[in-house]
Design an enzyme around this catalytic site. Sequence first.
Site, mmCIF file in Angstrom:
data_model
loop_
_atom_site.group_PDB
_atom_site.id
_atom_site.type_symbol
_atom_site.label_atom_id
_atom_site.label_comp_id
_atom_site.label_asym_id
_atom_site.label_seq_id
_atom_site.Cartn_x
_atom_site.Cartn_y
_atom_site.Cartn_z
ATOM 1 N N SER A 41 -2.246 -0.161 3.717
ATOM 2 C CA SER A 41 -2.317 -1.476 3.082
ATOM 3 C C SER A 41 -1.663 -2.573 3.928
ATOM 4 C CB SER A 41 -1.643 -1.361 1.709
ATOM 5 O OG SER A 41 -1.856 -2.518 0.982
ATOM 6 N N THR A 45 -3.296 -5.847 6.094
ATOM 7 C CA THR A 45 -2.778 -7.215 5.965
ATOM 8 C C THR A 45 -2.343 -7.747 7.331
ATOM 9 O OG1 THR A 45 -2.085 -6.816 3.687
ATOM 10 C CG2 THR A 45 -1.019 -8.636 4.826
ATOM 11 N N GLY A 252 -7.452 -6.512 -1.858
ATOM 12 C CA GLY A 252 -6.071 -6.872 -2.199
ATOM 13 C C GLY A 252 -5.221 -7.098 -0.949
ATOM 14 N N ASP A 253 -5.444 -6.292 0.079
ATOM 15 C CA ASP A 253 -4.708 -6.447 1.333
ATOM 16 C C ASP A 253 -5.095 -7.754 2.015
ATOM 17 O OD1 ASP A 253 -3.948 -3.848 0.693
ATOM 18 O OD2 ASP A 253 -5.447 -2.955 2.029
ATOM 19 N N ALA A 254 -6.385 -8.075 1.947
ATOM 20 C CA ALA A 254 -6.877 -9.321 2.525
ATOM 21 C C ALA A 254 -6.278 -10.510 1.778
ATOM 22 C CB ALA A 254 -8.405 -9.366 2.447
#
Length: 304
Positions: A41, A45, A252-254
């Site tokens: 994760s 990011t 979500g990581d983006a």
Amino acid sequence: MTLDVICFGALNMDRLYKVDRLAGADEESIILDFRETPGGSAANTAVGLARLGVKVGYIGKVAEDRDGKLLLKSFIDEGVDVGGIIISKTGRSGAVLGFVDQKGNRALYLDPGVNDTLEFGEINLEYIKGAKILHLTSFAGERPFKAQKNLLENLPPEIKVTLDPGAIYARRGLLDLRPIIKKCYALLPSEGELRLLTSEEDYRRGAENLLREDVKIVAVKLGEKGCYITNGLESHLLEPFRVKVVDTTGAGDAFCAGFIYGLLKGKSLRECGILGNFVASRCLTKMGARDGLPRLADLPSSLR
Ligand SMILES: Nc1ncnc2c1ncn2[C@@H]1O[C@H](COP(=O)(O)OP(=O)(O)OP(=O)(O)O)[C@@H](O)[C@H]1O
Ligand SMILES: [Mg+2]
């Protein structure tokens, strides 16, 4: 070179097998397709931030095996600094084995490998000096969890900490996670994770609970509803960008990459949320967690 953002989390090779159906105990099933991508994760990011031109580095651990080499190479290719990554002489690099059937049902197996052997004493504290933001994501094991807690106790106060708890840390609950949460400037859970963490049904109340723990900003990822951002003084429910969704992996990581980019550039709370939504929306248009991540020139000029 001083780095502006340091990401710290598990490093995994993701192996995704498309199967005719998920096999149960004593059953067998056929593999139809296979895809292998570097993941984790915080790693996704970090790549998102590097694409946006941010000087970003990483704290994590890999083994001296094929997967470890590929994980490092993917960072080098993307411009993520690898000087903070610990390379273990023994053991195997982390991996996630995923099995997806034709209806999209998934079974995931996590092999933490050397991620679980990361200790505080192995972290080079000089590496973090001068950074503005330290972004944490979860580890499965107890040792790296302790290493993160220890690091936060030894962190210069000017470094802002952000945390995407993921399901693994959210499941620990507030009591267990409190030593980390108390040191966080911003928390970026998904709606489900916030519920796991606070036992509050309503994300607004969940966010209030976290603000009471001294977190300055809570950004809740709401999937196709966008995001909710609050600092206790102002709150924003921000619509997502409408795109044709190809694959939600890594959205979500983006989101975290966009949001942290905004924090780093001193954008308003609202703009940070919009940046998160925007970067996440680009990720959704391509398969995998990294292919769709935008470059600086892809950001609407009003958000750059
Ligand atoms: N259908 C969608 N349309 C537009 N944007 C979306 C959609 N789904 C998700 N997003 C964007 O992606 C962000 C993150 O999605 P989500 O809330 O599912 O995060 P997550 O559960 O942490 O994801 P991940 O599984 O990658 O960890 C949302 O806040 C939103 O900006
Ligand atoms: Mg997530």
